[in-house]
Design a protein around this motif. Sequence first.
Motif, short mmCIF file in Angstrom:
data_model
loop_
_atom_site.label_atom_id
_atom_site.label_comp_id
_atom_site.label_asym_id
_atom_site.label_seq_id
_atom_site.Cartn_x
_atom_site.Cartn_y
_atom_site.Cartn_z
N ALA A 316 -0.42 4.77 -36.50
CA ALA A 316 -0.57 3.98 -35.28
C ALA A 316 -2.03 3.99 -34.84
O ALA A 316 -2.76 4.93 -35.13
N VAL A 317 -2.43 2.94 -34.15
CA VAL A 317 -3.77 2.85 -33.56
C VAL A 317 -3.69 3.30 -32.11
O VAL A 317 -2.83 2.84 -31.35
N THR A 318 -4.58 4.17 -31.72
CA THR A 318 -4.54 4.69 -30.36
C THR A 318 -5.05 3.67 -29.35
O THR A 318 -5.88 2.81 -29.66
N GLU A 319 -4.54 3.79 -28.14
CA GLU A 319 -5.00 2.92 -27.05
C GLU A 319 -6.47 3.16 -26.76
O GLU A 319 -7.19 2.24 -26.35
N ALA A 320 -6.96 4.37 -27.00
CA ALA A 320 -8.33 4.72 -26.65
C ALA A 320 -9.36 4.32 -27.69
O ALA A 320 -10.56 4.41 -27.45
N SER A 321 -8.92 3.86 -28.86
CA SER A 321 -9.87 3.52 -29.93
C SER A 321 -10.78 2.38 -29.51
O SER A 321 -10.33 1.37 -28.96
N ASP A 322 -12.10 2.53 -29.80
CA ASP A 322 -13.02 1.44 -29.51
C ASP A 322 -13.28 0.57 -30.74
O ASP A 322 -14.16 -0.28 -30.72
N GLN A 323 -12.51 0.80 -31.80
CA GLN A 323 -12.63 -0.04 -33.00
C GLN A 323 -11.23 -0.33 -33.56
O GLN A 323 -10.93 -0.04 -34.72
N PRO A 324 -10.37 -0.91 -32.74
CA PRO A 324 -8.98 -1.11 -33.15
C PRO A 324 -8.80 -2.07 -34.31
O PRO A 324 -7.90 -1.88 -35.13
N ALA A 325 -9.62 -3.11 -34.39
CA ALA A 325 -9.46 -4.07 -35.48
C ALA A 325 -9.74 -3.42 -36.83
O ALA A 325 -9.00 -3.62 -37.80
N ARG A 326 -10.81 -2.64 -36.91
CA ARG A 326 -11.12 -1.97 -38.17
C ARG A 326 -10.10 -0.87 -38.46
O ARG A 326 -9.77 -0.60 -39.60
N ALA A 327 -9.58 -0.23 -37.42
CA ALA A 327 -8.52 0.76 -37.61
C ALA A 327 -7.28 0.10 -38.20
O ALA A 327 -6.62 0.66 -39.08
N ARG A 328 -6.96 -1.10 -37.74
CA ARG A 328 -5.83 -1.83 -38.31
C ARG A 328 -6.08 -2.16 -39.78
O ARG A 328 -5.19 -2.10 -40.61
N GLU A 329 -7.31 -2.53 -40.07
CA GLU A 329 -7.65 -2.84 -41.46
C GLU A 329 -7.48 -1.62 -42.35
O GLU A 329 -6.97 -1.70 -43.47
N LEU A 330 -7.89 -0.46 -41.84
CA LEU A 330 -7.71 0.78 -42.59
C LEU A 330 -6.22 1.04 -42.82
O LEU A 330 -5.80 1.38 -43.94
N ILE A 331 -5.41 0.89 -41.80
CA ILE A 331 -3.98 1.14 -41.95
C ILE A 331 -3.36 0.13 -42.92
O ILE A 331 -2.47 0.47 -43.69
N ARG A 332 -3.84 -1.11 -42.87
CA ARG A 332 -3.36 -2.11 -43.81
C ARG A 332 -3.57 -1.64 -45.25
O ARG A 332 -2.70 -1.80 -46.11
N PHE A 333 -4.72 -1.06 -45.50
CA PHE A 333 -5.01 -0.54 -46.84
C PHE A 333 -4.12 0.67 -47.18
O PHE A 333 -3.55 0.76 -48.26
N LEU A 334 -4.02 1.59 -46.26
CA LEU A 334 -3.28 2.83 -46.53
C LEU A 334 -1.79 2.62 -46.71
O LEU A 334 -1.11 3.45 -47.33
#
Length: 453
Positions: A316-334
């Motif tokens: 999951a991506v945290t509400e506090a993340s200041d880079q949510p789009a790139r975090a989503r991209e990372l999760i997409r890969f993983l």
Amino acid sequence: MTRRLVALLALLLVAACTGGGHGADPAPSADVPGDIVIASGRDVTGNNGVRQQLIDAWNAEQERRDTGYRARLVELPGSADEQRSQLLGALQSGSAAYDVVNLDVTWVPEFAAAGLIRPLPQAMLDADVIPSVAGTARWDDRVYAVPFNSDVGLLYYRPDHLRQAGIHHTDLRGIDWDQLRNLINYVQARRPRGYEKGWTTQLRAYEGRTVNAVEAFASAVPGLTLTDDEGRYRADVDDLAQGVAELRRRTDDSYTLTDADRSDEEKSLADFAAGRTTFLRHWPYAYRALHQTFDERRLRVAPLPGRAVLGGQNLAVTEASDQPARARELIRFLTGRQSERCLLDAGFAATRTSAYRDDSVRCPLSSPVPSASPTGERADSMPRDERTGRPRYAEDILLPALQRAVPRPRTPLYGAFTQTFTAQLGPLFGADPPTDAELARRLDGALREALPD
């Protein structure tokens, strides 16, 4: 139930994704380049495990593209309960800058309802994700996570013990608990060296007891739901009494290892490996671990008789993340098709059907199985399909078990549920256990206090 603003986004690297959804993601340009920090529990595949290898592969692609992003894994110490407390405290206080959190499947409703993770587009859970597994990523009719690796209860056993007892048909797929008890009686009549009792499992007063109890309850009462879709308590005393009776039968002293009520995953695995029992209820990672000790002549695995509980972790991506789009991209890969095949090859239960059945999906890592020593010597004694390289039990045993698995109660108050459930079932394993009806009455009253109805 009112929708809560909680965010969890999980997506695969666009260049590598072959199975992710195409939700309306915010523009990556809004993110701030830098480290993307992933908080997770221990990787059961060991040092330089497959999770770290996948993160390294994503980092290599970011470096090649010169994006300025780099993922960093932080492994949390302690038990699962301790990790949950650490994550809740860190996200609620803002004391740790986590962008992605690897949540136990039972935690998703709690973190979503508390507004600690972000909602995802529905398309994030595409049709390739095993349906039972996909259900663990939703709460309040929204997607809050993406399944990373799954888990399900399995039955490990010693076929050499069965042969010594005169039982030559050692494929135990499809047996029920009565048949299992009959097999134990045969083995006990011709006790192998070091043997003490027929089976063991995880009955210590922690999540393992909850898992075993839910499996017994779900087997005794088909369709039983302890909570509804909004997390409210919905069981009754009669159903609970049937569940207690089944749990009592499964843990009878005559064939259950004496100290099973003090066992967790590690201890029960060690007891089985030492030959103290013929049968063991455990998770998929034990398949690789036990094959470090046993060959196929002395170790087999089958679906757990009755119903098995679904486990696993979701990203999951945290509400506090200041880079949510790139975090989503990372999760997409993983969580993509190739990554899930890597997780399966390394010993995890993959969350995608393609990992088990699509031979064109291969793991791009040079060796998803971690090295056994600093010298780089590889220790992979896990039986594999000669044609596909998958773990040999993956398609015929593990995948069907995942497809039939049942979830634990889904509620934002899961911590209160499991603590109450575990504590109230404790007297069952004491010197003077109450009757099924009395224990069910106590359990019903305690759960009504712990959960809203």
